[in-house]
Design a protein around this motif. Structure first.
Motif, PDB file in Angstrom:
ATOM      1  N   ALA A 107      47.646  14.385  -2.684  1.00 33.10           N
ATOM      2  CA  ALA A 107      47.834  15.820  -2.469  1.00 33.10           C
ATOM      3  C   ALA A 107      47.006  16.617  -3.474  1.00 33.10           C
ATOM      4  O   ALA A 107      46.378  17.617  -3.110  1.00 33.10           O
ATOM      5  N   ALA A 108      46.973  16.158  -4.733  1.00 36.59           N
ATOM      6  CA  ALA A 108      46.201  16.871  -5.758  1.00 36.59           C
ATOM      7  C   ALA A 108      44.720  16.833  -5.408  1.00 36.59           C
ATOM      8  O   ALA A 108      44.015  17.843  -5.538  1.00 36.59           O
ATOM      9  N   ALA A 109      44.259  15.671  -4.904  1.00 32.94           N
ATOM     10  CA  ALA A 109      42.844  15.554  -4.548  1.00 32.94           C
ATOM     11  C   ALA A 109      42.519  16.480  -3.384  1.00 32.94           C
ATOM     12  O   ALA A 109      41.482  17.154  -3.370  1.00 32.94           O
ATOM     13  N   SER A 110      43.429  16.537  -2.390  1.00 29.10           N
ATOM     14  CA  SER A 110      43.105  17.381  -1.236  1.00 29.10           C
ATOM     15  C   SER A 110      43.226  18.865  -1.606  1.00 29.10           C
ATOM     16  O   SER A 110      42.485  19.690  -1.095  1.00 29.10           O
ATOM     17  N   ARG A 111      44.139  19.186  -2.561  1.00 28.54           N
ATOM     18  CA  ARG A 111      44.204  20.573  -3.045  1.00 28.54           C
ATOM     19  C   ARG A 111      42.897  20.953  -3.724  1.00 28.54           C
ATOM     20  O   ARG A 111      42.365  22.043  -3.504  1.00 28.54           O
ATOM     21  N   ALA A 112      42.383  20.020  -4.524  1.00 30.74           N
ATOM     22  CA  ALA A 112      41.130  20.303  -5.243  1.00 30.74           C
ATOM     23  C   ALA A 112      39.978  20.468  -4.249  1.00 30.74           C
ATOM     24  O   ALA A 112      39.147  21.374  -4.394  1.00 30.74           O
ATOM     25  N   ALA A 113      39.958  19.595  -3.201  1.00 31.38           N
ATOM     26  CA  ALA A 113      38.894  19.686  -2.196  1.00 31.38           C
ATOM     27  C   ALA A 113      38.979  21.026  -1.467  1.00 31.38           C
ATOM     28  O   ALA A 113      37.963  21.672  -1.187  1.00 31.38           O
ATOM     29  N   LEU A 114      40.224  21.445  -1.173  1.00 32.08           N
ATOM     30  CA  LEU A 114      40.423  22.710  -0.469  1.00 32.08           C
ATOM     31  C   LEU A 114      39.960  23.879  -1.349  1.00 32.08           C
ATOM     32  O   LEU A 114      39.244  24.768  -0.887  1.00 32.08           O
ATOM     33  N   GLU A 115      40.369  23.851  -2.619  1.00 35.45           N
ATOM     34  CA  GLU A 115      39.959  24.913  -3.552  1.00 35.45           C
ATOM     35  C   GLU A 115      38.444  25.032  -3.598  1.00 35.45           C
ATOM     36  O   GLU A 115      37.887  26.126  -3.606  1.00 35.45           O
ATOM     37  N   GLU A 116      37.798  23.867  -3.606  1.00 35.19           N
ATOM     38  CA  GLU A 116      36.344  23.845  -3.699  1.00 35.19           C
ATOM     39  C   GLU A 116      35.714  24.518  -2.476  1.00 35.19           C
ATOM     40  O   GLU A 116      34.693  25.180  -2.578  1.00 35.19           O
ATOM     41  N   ARG A 117      36.351  24.323  -1.309  1.00 32.16           N
ATOM     42  CA  ARG A 117      35.828  24.957  -0.087  1.00 32.16           C
ATOM     43  C   ARG A 117      36.130  26.456  -0.071  1.00 32.16           C
ATOM     44  O   ARG A 117      35.345  27.245   0.434  1.00 32.16           O
ATOM     45  N   LEU A 118      37.310  26.835  -0.600  1.00 31.53           N
ATOM     46  CA  LEU A 118      37.743  28.228  -0.471  1.00 31.53           C
ATOM     47  C   LEU A 118      37.089  29.160  -1.490  1.00 31.53           C
ATOM     48  O   LEU A 118      36.850  30.327  -1.180  1.00 31.53           O
ATOM     49  N   ALA A 119      36.818  28.631  -2.691  1.00 28.40           N
ATOM     50  CA  ALA A 119      36.295  29.516  -3.750  1.00 28.40           C
ATOM     51  C   ALA A 119      35.042  30.275  -3.307  1.00 28.40           C
ATOM     52  O   ALA A 119      34.985  31.501  -3.454  1.00 28.40           O
ATOM     53  N   PRO A 120      34.034  29.583  -2.728  1.00 32.96           N
ATOM     54  CA  PRO A 120      32.845  30.352  -2.313  1.00 32.96           C
ATOM     55  C   PRO A 120      33.131  31.325  -1.165  1.00 32.96           C
ATOM     56  O   PRO A 120      32.509  32.390  -1.092  1.00 32.96           O
ATOM     57  N   ILE A 121      34.084  30.960  -0.286  1.00 28.82           N
ATOM     58  CA  ILE A 121      34.415  31.872   0.826  1.00 28.82           C
ATOM     59  C   ILE A 121      35.002  33.161   0.261  1.00 28.82           C
ATOM     60  O   ILE A 121      34.659  34.273   0.661  1.00 28.82           O
ATOM     61  N   SER A 122      35.901  32.991  -0.702  1.00 25.74           N
ATOM     62  CA  SER A 122      36.529  34.140  -1.324  1.00 25.74           C
ATOM     63  C   SER A 122      35.484  34.993  -2.050  1.00 25.74           C
ATOM     64  O   SER A 122      35.464  36.218  -1.913  1.00 25.74           O
ATOM     65  N   ALA A 123      34.600  34.323  -2.772  1.00 26.22           N
ATOM     66  CA  ALA A 123      33.574  35.054  -3.531  1.00 26.22           C
ATOM     67  C   ALA A 123      32.661  35.824  -2.584  1.00 26.22           C
ATOM     68  O   ALA A 123      32.322  36.989  -2.822  1.00 26.22           O
ATOM     69  N   ARG A 124      32.300  35.163  -1.459  1.00 29.20           N
ATOM     70  CA  ARG A 124      31.411  35.814  -0.493  1.00 29.20           C
ATOM     71  C   ARG A 124      32.102  37.025   0.133  1.00 29.20           C
ATOM     72  O   ARG A 124      31.527  38.094   0.258  1.00 29.20           O
ATOM     73  N   ALA A 125      33.390  36.818   0.496  1.00 33.13           N
ATOM     74  CA  ALA A 125      34.137  37.914   1.133  1.00 33.13           C
ATOM     75  C   ALA A 125      34.195  39.112   0.190  1.00 33.13           C
ATOM     76  O   ALA A 125      34.014  40.252   0.609  1.00 33.13           O
ATOM     77  N   ARG A 126      34.399  38.839  -1.105  1.00 36.34           N
ATOM     78  CA  ARG A 126      34.542  39.937  -2.055  1.00 36.34           C
ATOM     79  C   ARG A 126      33.229  40.653  -2.341  1.00 36.34           C
ATOM     80  O   ARG A 126      33.246  41.782  -2.833  1.00 36.34           O
TER      81      ARG A 126
END
Ligand SMILES: [Zn+2]
Length: 441
Positions: A107-126
């Motif tokens: 679960a920790a690994a998949s959370r980290a993988a998800l965070e890695e995917r979401l961070a740039p999306i969030s940055a781009r959106a902002r």
């Protein structure tokens, strides 16, 4: 004894109690009843004894082995002991602990993988900006309707689909998603509810109910009331976009009424029938009002209910006639029979904020005839075309004057600078002429 005991106490009375609790004969039958062991100190209830014994005595069932590691199985109470040798249905305590740890690591690994995917999306959106002036007319109307529902959350904050439930009589999801698909609304994973985004087979998915949407800043004026207020008074000229939005909204208003009628008569329309009905309703709304279509919905639902009481019809087969009945009613009306237009909106059935925006801007409501509405939008569009002619004349003058004077390049450079600064084609043409009179002499 089939149960092996491991004591965590040296108190002889507790040891004796545990031994008596677990004592059984060769057939696995317990020698004493639990109630015969009571009271024991503060324990008086049979139901509490097993838990009390567990505090100072671990019991392992000799008849069970862990199905994962073949190790001993610890049991909690008498009912868990088996009478014959077998493999356990659940893993032993150690295996469970191991599985939990493995699961946590995964679960920790998949959370980290998800965070890695979401961070740039969030940055781009902002960091995204859009040009409010270039928004389509229907996008502006939907935004005005959302703003009427959620106020400053649209211009300064974030919002959810649920916030827009009262956009139309049938909710707001379709309309919010439309703006999302167009890039007019964005989602910021950093402010979404927990579990809104997830990875499945390496693909990023989201649960739209948990997502948070926002309107990005305007290219020139940023976010907020001042930037958006210009859109409140903009000239709306896109007949096609306005017509389609009106039809989408009105179809929702009619379908809400049909669902209400069907629920009164216990009628269930399948998805195929609903699609046919929506097609017929949309067609009808190009000529008739929402209220006239309500009247048709009322009539066909009532007629189908009457049909269902006949011996050779079931409720389902009667409901299945509804789409054709709607077409039939429209044909009759098209041939000249008058449709009632004074049908009233049922009490719990709202017009929605999009309906209110149409009313504020164009005076439209459920009694507006489709033919008149379409004509109204078409007339806005032809006004728009007149502007287009003026613009084309302006452009011709601009080009001819600079060509004649041999000043095309500086004129085009000045024009391009203004367009890059965010001006529309027309404004940039006028500004270039006004600011550089020497180029046009
Ligand atoms: Zn095990």
């Amino acid at each position: 004894m089939a149960v092996r005991l491991e004591f965590l106490t040296q108190d002889p009375q507790e040891i004796e109690l545990a031994e008596r609790y677990w004592a059984m004969d060769g057939e696995g039958v317990y020698l004493e009843r639990v109630s015969d062991l009571l009271p024991f100190r503060e324990v008086t209830q049979p139901g509490a004894l097993a838990k009390h014994v567990r505090h100072f005595c671990r019991a392992y069932d000799g008849n069970q082995v862990c199905h994962v590691c073949n190790g001993e199985m610890r049991i909690n109470g008498r009912s868990e002991a088996k009478k014959s040798p077998q493999r356990s249905s659940r893993p032993c305590g150690d295996c469970q602990k191991l599985q939990r740890e493995e699961e946590e690591t995964r679960a920790a690994a998949s959370r980290a993988a998800l965070e890695e995917r979401l961070a740039p999306i969030s940055a781009r959106a902002r960091s995204t900006v859009i040009s409010y002036a270039d928004l389509a007319d229907d996008s502006v109307l939907i935004l005005l309707a959302i703003e009427a529902l959620i106020g400053p959350k649209l211009l300064q904050g974030v919002f959810s689909l649920r916030d827009c439930d009262e956009l139309t009589p049938m909710g707001g999801d379709d309309f919010v998603r439309r703006l999302y698909r167009r890039g007019v609304l964005l989602d910021d994973p950093a402010v979404a509810e927990a579990d809104a985004y997830f990875l499945k087979d390496g693909e990023l998915w989201h649960k739209s109910a948990l997502v948070r949407y926002f309107l990005p800043p305007d290219t020139l004026m940023g976010r907020g009331e001042e930037a958006f207020s210009l859109q409140r008074h903009r000239e709306l000229t896109d007949a096609e976009a306005l017509t389609n939005l009106w039809l989408d909204y009105s179809v929702a208003d009619v379908m809400r009424y049909l669902h209400y009628q069907c629920s009164l008569h216990g009628q269930d329309l399948g998805s195929e029938a609903l699609e046919k009905v929506e097609g017929a309703v949309r067609h009808g709304l190009r000529r008739y009002s929402v209220a006239q279509m309500w009247f048709i919905m009322w009539k066909v639902s009532k007629d189908a209910a009457a049909l269902a009481s006949r011996s050779y019809y079931s409720r389902e087969s009667a409901a299945a006639t509804i789409p054709t009945k709607i077409r039939k009613q429209l044909e009759i009306a098209d041939q000249g029979s008058a449709l009632r237009n004074e049908w009233t909106r049922p009490e719990p059935h709202i017009a929605g904020s999009l309906g209110m925006v149409f009313n504020d801007l164009f005076g439209l409501d459920e009694y507006s005839k489709g033919a008149d509405v379409l004509e109204l939008f078409a007339s806005l569009s032809s006004q728009g075309r007149d502007d287009g002619v003026e613009l084309s004349e302006l452009a011709t003058t601009f080009m001819n004057a600079t060509l004649d004077g041999g000043k095309s390049l500086p004129a085009l450079e000045a024009f391009a600078d203004l367009v890059r600064a965010g001006l529309s084609t027309e404004d940039a043409l006028w500004e270039t002429i006004n600011r550089n009179p020497a180029l046009f002499q």
